[in-house]
Design an enzyme around this catalytic site. Structure first.
Site, PDB file in Angstrom:
ATOM      1  N   HIS A 187       0.854  -1.199   0.000  1.00 50.17           N
ATOM      2  CA  HIS A 187       0.000   0.000   0.000  1.00 50.17           C
ATOM      3  C   HIS A 187       0.879   1.234   0.000  1.00 50.17           C
ATOM      4  O   HIS A 187       1.928   1.253   0.641  1.00 50.17           O
ATOM      5  CB  HIS A 187      -0.921   0.027   1.231  1.00 50.17           C
ATOM      6  CG  HIS A 187      -2.076   0.954   1.049  1.00 50.17           C
ATOM      7  ND1 HIS A 187      -1.964   2.308   1.291  1.00 50.17           N
ATOM      8  CD2 HIS A 187      -3.323   0.734   0.609  1.00 50.17           C
ATOM      9  CE1 HIS A 187      -3.129   2.870   1.021  1.00 50.17           C
ATOM     10  NE2 HIS A 187      -3.975   1.946   0.608  1.00 50.17           N
TER      11      HIS A 187
ATOM     12  N   ASP B 131      -7.904  -5.260  -0.268  1.00 53.95           N
ATOM     13  CA  ASP B 131      -8.374  -6.178  -1.327  1.00 53.95           C
ATOM     14  C   ASP B 131      -8.012  -7.629  -1.083  1.00 53.95           C
ATOM     15  O   ASP B 131      -8.452  -8.507  -1.830  1.00 53.95           O
ATOM     16  CB  ASP B 131      -7.778  -5.732  -2.668  1.00 53.95           C
ATOM     17  CG  ASP B 131      -8.342  -4.380  -3.097  1.00 53.95           C
ATOM     18  OD1 ASP B 131      -7.572  -3.508  -3.504  1.00 53.95           O
ATOM     19  OD2 ASP B 131      -9.569  -4.209  -2.975  1.00 53.95           O
TER      20      ASP B 131
HETATM   21  C1  SDX Z   1      -6.103  -0.052  -3.254  1.00 53.21           C
HETATM   22  O1  SDX Z   1      -4.253   4.441  -2.393  1.00 53.21           O
HETATM   23  C2  SDX Z   1      -5.202   3.858  -1.797  1.00 53.21           C
HETATM   24  O2  SDX Z   1      -5.621   4.231  -0.691  1.00 53.21           O
HETATM   25  C3  SDX Z   1      -5.799   2.673  -2.519  1.00 53.21           C
HETATM   26  C4  SDX Z   1      -6.851   1.862  -1.768  1.00 53.21           C
HETATM   27  C5  SDX Z   1      -8.114   2.662  -1.544  1.00 53.21           C
HETATM   28  O3  SDX Z   1      -8.830   2.350  -0.559  1.00 53.21           O
HETATM   29  O4  SDX Z   1      -8.430   3.523  -2.395  1.00 53.21           O
HETATM   30  O5  SDX Z   1      -6.326   1.460  -0.521  1.00 53.21           O
HETATM   31  C6  SDX Z   1      -7.259   0.614  -2.561  1.00 53.21           C
HETATM   32  O6  SDX Z   1      -5.858   0.229  -4.389  1.00 53.21           O
HETATM   33  C7  SDX Z   1      -5.262  -1.028  -2.481  1.00 53.21           C
HETATM   34  C8  SDX Z   1      -4.052  -1.573  -3.311  1.00 53.21           C
HETATM   35  C9  SDX Z   1      -4.559  -2.677  -4.234  1.00 53.21           C
HETATM   36  N1  SDX Z   1      -3.469  -3.073  -5.180  1.00 53.21           N
HETATM   37  C10 SDX Z   1      -2.851  -4.266  -5.059  1.00 53.21           C
HETATM   38  O7  SDX Z   1      -3.038  -5.071  -4.131  1.00 53.21           O
HETATM   39  C11 SDX Z   1      -1.867  -4.566  -6.190  1.00 53.21           C
HETATM   40  C12 SDX Z   1      -0.538  -5.048  -5.627  1.00 53.21           C
HETATM   41  N2  SDX Z   1       0.096  -3.931  -4.907  1.00 53.21           N
HETATM   42  C13 SDX Z   1       0.995  -3.106  -5.575  1.00 53.21           C
HETATM   43  O8  SDX Z   1       0.973  -3.003  -6.938  1.00 53.21           O
HETATM   44  C14 SDX Z   1       1.510  -1.892  -4.796  1.00 53.21           C
HETATM   45  O9  SDX Z   1       1.826  -2.326  -3.549  1.00 53.21           O
HETATM   46  C15 SDX Z   1       0.617  -0.667  -4.724  1.00 53.21           C
HETATM   47  C16 SDX Z   1       0.117  -0.267  -6.062  1.00 53.21           C
HETATM   48  C17 SDX Z   1      -0.522  -0.934  -3.815  1.00 53.21           C
HETATM   49  C18 SDX Z   1       1.471   0.459  -4.124  1.00 53.21           C
HETATM   50  O10 SDX Z   1       2.468   0.721  -5.027  1.00 53.21           O
HETATM   51  P1  SDX Z   1       3.624   1.796  -4.742  1.00 53.21           P
HETATM   52  O11 SDX Z   1       3.399   2.490  -3.448  1.00 53.21           O
HETATM   53  O12 SDX Z   1       3.768   2.612  -5.988  1.00 53.21           O
HETATM   54  O13 SDX Z   1       4.887   0.908  -4.509  1.00 53.21           O
HETATM   55  P2  SDX Z   1       5.884   0.445  -5.673  1.00 53.21           P
HETATM   56  O14 SDX Z   1       5.081  -0.107  -6.835  1.00 53.21           O
HETATM   57  O15 SDX Z   1       6.840   1.567  -5.927  1.00 53.21           O
HETATM   58  O16 SDX Z   1       6.642  -0.783  -4.961  1.00 53.21           O
HETATM   59  C19 SDX Z   1       7.725  -0.563  -4.084  1.00 53.21           C
HETATM   60  C20 SDX Z   1       8.515  -1.881  -4.092  1.00 53.21           C
HETATM   61  C21 SDX Z   1       8.890  -2.331  -5.504  1.00 53.21           C
HETATM   62  O17 SDX Z   1      10.026  -3.176  -5.387  1.00 53.21           O
HETATM   63  P3  SDX Z   1      11.523  -2.553  -5.570  1.00 53.21           P
HETATM   64  O18 SDX Z   1      11.488  -1.752  -6.883  1.00 53.21           O
HETATM   65  O19 SDX Z   1      11.753  -1.676  -4.345  1.00 53.21           O
HETATM   66  O20 SDX Z   1      12.410  -3.765  -5.624  1.00 53.21           O
HETATM   67  O21 SDX Z   1       7.684  -2.923  -3.556  1.00 53.21           O
HETATM   68  C22 SDX Z   1       7.458  -3.904  -4.571  1.00 53.21           C
HETATM   69  C23 SDX Z   1       7.721  -3.225  -5.889  1.00 53.21           C
HETATM   70  O22 SDX Z   1       8.083  -4.193  -6.889  1.00 53.21           O
HETATM   71  N3  SDX Z   1       6.050  -4.272  -4.444  1.00 53.21           N
HETATM   72  C24 SDX Z   1       5.591  -5.536  -4.528  1.00 53.21           C
HETATM   73  C25 SDX Z   1       4.207  -5.447  -4.296  1.00 53.21           C
HETATM   74  N4  SDX Z   1       3.879  -4.178  -4.088  1.00 53.21           N
HETATM   75  C26 SDX Z   1       5.014  -3.457  -4.175  1.00 53.21           C
HETATM   76  N5  SDX Z   1       6.217  -6.689  -4.793  1.00 53.21           N
HETATM   77  C27 SDX Z   1       5.423  -7.808  -4.795  1.00 53.21           C
HETATM   78  N6  SDX Z   1       4.072  -7.799  -4.574  1.00 53.21           N
HETATM   79  C28 SDX Z   1       3.447  -6.638  -4.323  1.00 53.21           C
HETATM   80  N7  SDX Z   1       2.129  -6.629  -4.113  1.00 53.21           N
END
Ligand code: SDX
Length: 392
Positions: A271, A328
């Protein structure tokens, strides 16, 4: 350069507005709507009360809630010609795409809902969409099953009516189920607002051009559809199902995520704001166990979800990046137990988030926020002269 010296991809460190609606503390896992904790509201309030609270700022008195409910009920009809628009979609159309289109189409049948400036005009547009949105959402589900469309039953409460519109069947007595309706009510409350997330920011920026509430909501639905946002609840179940088909091999999927194989992510994890836990995920996980227990449902996918979460929470890759189950991760397990098809999970998220989007749009308009128009750093070509095609 284009006017700025630094950019902030994904607005990770940019505040877009001042707001009095929802408070998040990502470190402490705190979520409050207008100062009330989500834990209390999920336990003690019902969804229509929370809609009123988010939009107008206070919990309604009995009289205020009664009038709100009555005003909404009076708007629950949807123009019959809207069915012709729904008819144009193939049954296979994803419900989020249909819902976004129908929400935008609704403008044509409610022209007075567009150019709203006074609080009264805003109120009229707000009760219209609160009334018609559940009808349209239920229609997107019934369309896929070629079931008749109706406008609900105004003798029922807001959530009971939604459930009946989704599940009533011709020539079969419809039985309301308190466990189901209470679970639905709680889930909708938990999804109702979340400050400046992707879809809410979309609603605000579209609304900032004065395109109107319905057009702004239609854009918000499209933003929510993405698997990185609300679409994750459908992607989580698809991932858990794949793990189940794969003999429950959670380690394989954990490693796929760690190796970023085909940019695979553990859906439902991580998140932007919460860095210790998502308070909604805690409540939903507990509710999933209660609902499945009360309904006598054994769903192996719940055990897979719990197993996956336990392993990930101890794994350095996830710990280091502060990745935890989000809203989720478990919600789809309850939707499934309630008989809601997987393709409808994100529509359920939109139904919950509707009052939050409305509240944020209304606040933006009442505060007379300027049109959203960020700048950039230009990295393209320097000036060059036109070349005739014969010279290219
Ligand atoms: C919602 O914003 C809100 O409030 C949203 C929400 C709402 O109520 O409106 O809470 C609802 O959208 C919840 C999130 C649902 N999405 C998912 O579950 C999809 C999986 N999660 C990710 O894609 C991610 O964690 C996000 C989109 C939720 C957050 O992304 P960020 O903050 O942009 O983080 P990032 O993509 O820059 O990741 C940082 C690191 C990366 O690795 P490195 O480059 O540091 O090596 O963390 C890794 C990412 O690859 N990473 C994950 C991961 N999420 C982040 N690796 C594996 N699995 C994951 N789920």
């Amino acid at each position: 350069t284009g006017g700025v010296t630094t950019i902030d991809p994904g607005y990770k460190n940019t505040g877009s507005c001042e707001s009095a609606i929802t408070f998040l503390d990502g470190e402490k896992g705190i979520l409050r709507y207008r100062g009330y904790s989500i834990e209390e509201l999920a336990e003690k309030a019902d969804f229509l009360e929370v809609c009123y609270l988010l939009i107008f700022g206070n919990l309604p008195t009995a009289t205020e809630l009664e009038k709100f409910d009555k005003d909404i009920k009076e708007e629950s009809h949807v123009d019959e010609d809207m069915k012709k628009i729904l008819d144009g979609f193939p049954k296979s159309a994803h419900p989020m795409g249909v819902l976004s289109s129908l929400t935008s189409a609704l403008i044509a049948f409610n022209p007075g809902s567009v150019d709203v400036d006074s609080e009264e005009e805003m109120y009229n547009a707000i009760v219209k969409i609160l009334a018609k949105f559940p009808v349209l959402a239920a229609w997107t589900m019934r369309k896929r099953k070629s079931l008749p469309l109706d406008y609900g039953d105004s003798s029922l409460g807001y959530v009971e009516n939604l459930h009946k519109m989704m599940f009533a069947r011709p020539n079969k007595t419809y039985e309301a189920n308190k466990i189901v309706n209470d679970a639905l009510d709680k889930l909708l409350i938990l999804h109702a607002d979340h400050e400046q997330n992707c879809s809410t920011s979309t609603v605000r920026i579209v609304g900032s051009s004065h395109a109107g509430l319905f057009a702004s909501l239609s854009a918000g639905i499209s933003a929510l559809w993405g698997p990185l946002h609300g679409g994750a609840n459908q992607a989580v179940i698809e991932m858990l199902e794949a793990i189940k088909e794969d003999g429950g091999d959670t380690a394989k999927y954990i490693n796929k995520a760690k190796d970023k194989e085909d940019s695979f992510r553990l859906m439902g994890f991580g998140h932007r704001v919460y860095k210790n836990f998502d308070p909604r995920a805690k409540i939903i996980k507990k509710s999933a166990e209660e609902v499945l227990g009360n309904l006598g449902i054994e769903d192996p996918v719940l055990d897979i979800a719990k197993g996956l979460s336990e392993v990930a929470l101890k794994d350095e890759y996830f710990v280091q990046r502060k990745l935890y189950p989000n809203v989720d991760f478990y919600s789809g397990i309850i939707y499934r137990a309630l008989g809601i098809p997987t393709e409808m999970f994100t529509v359920m998220f939109a139904l919950g988030r509707l009052p939050g989007w409305i509240a944020q749009w209304r606040e933006m308009r009442l505060r007379k926020e300027p049109i959203g128009r960020p700048r950039q750093i230009y990295i393209g070509e320097n000036h060059r002269d036109f070349k005739e095609i014969s010279e290219r």
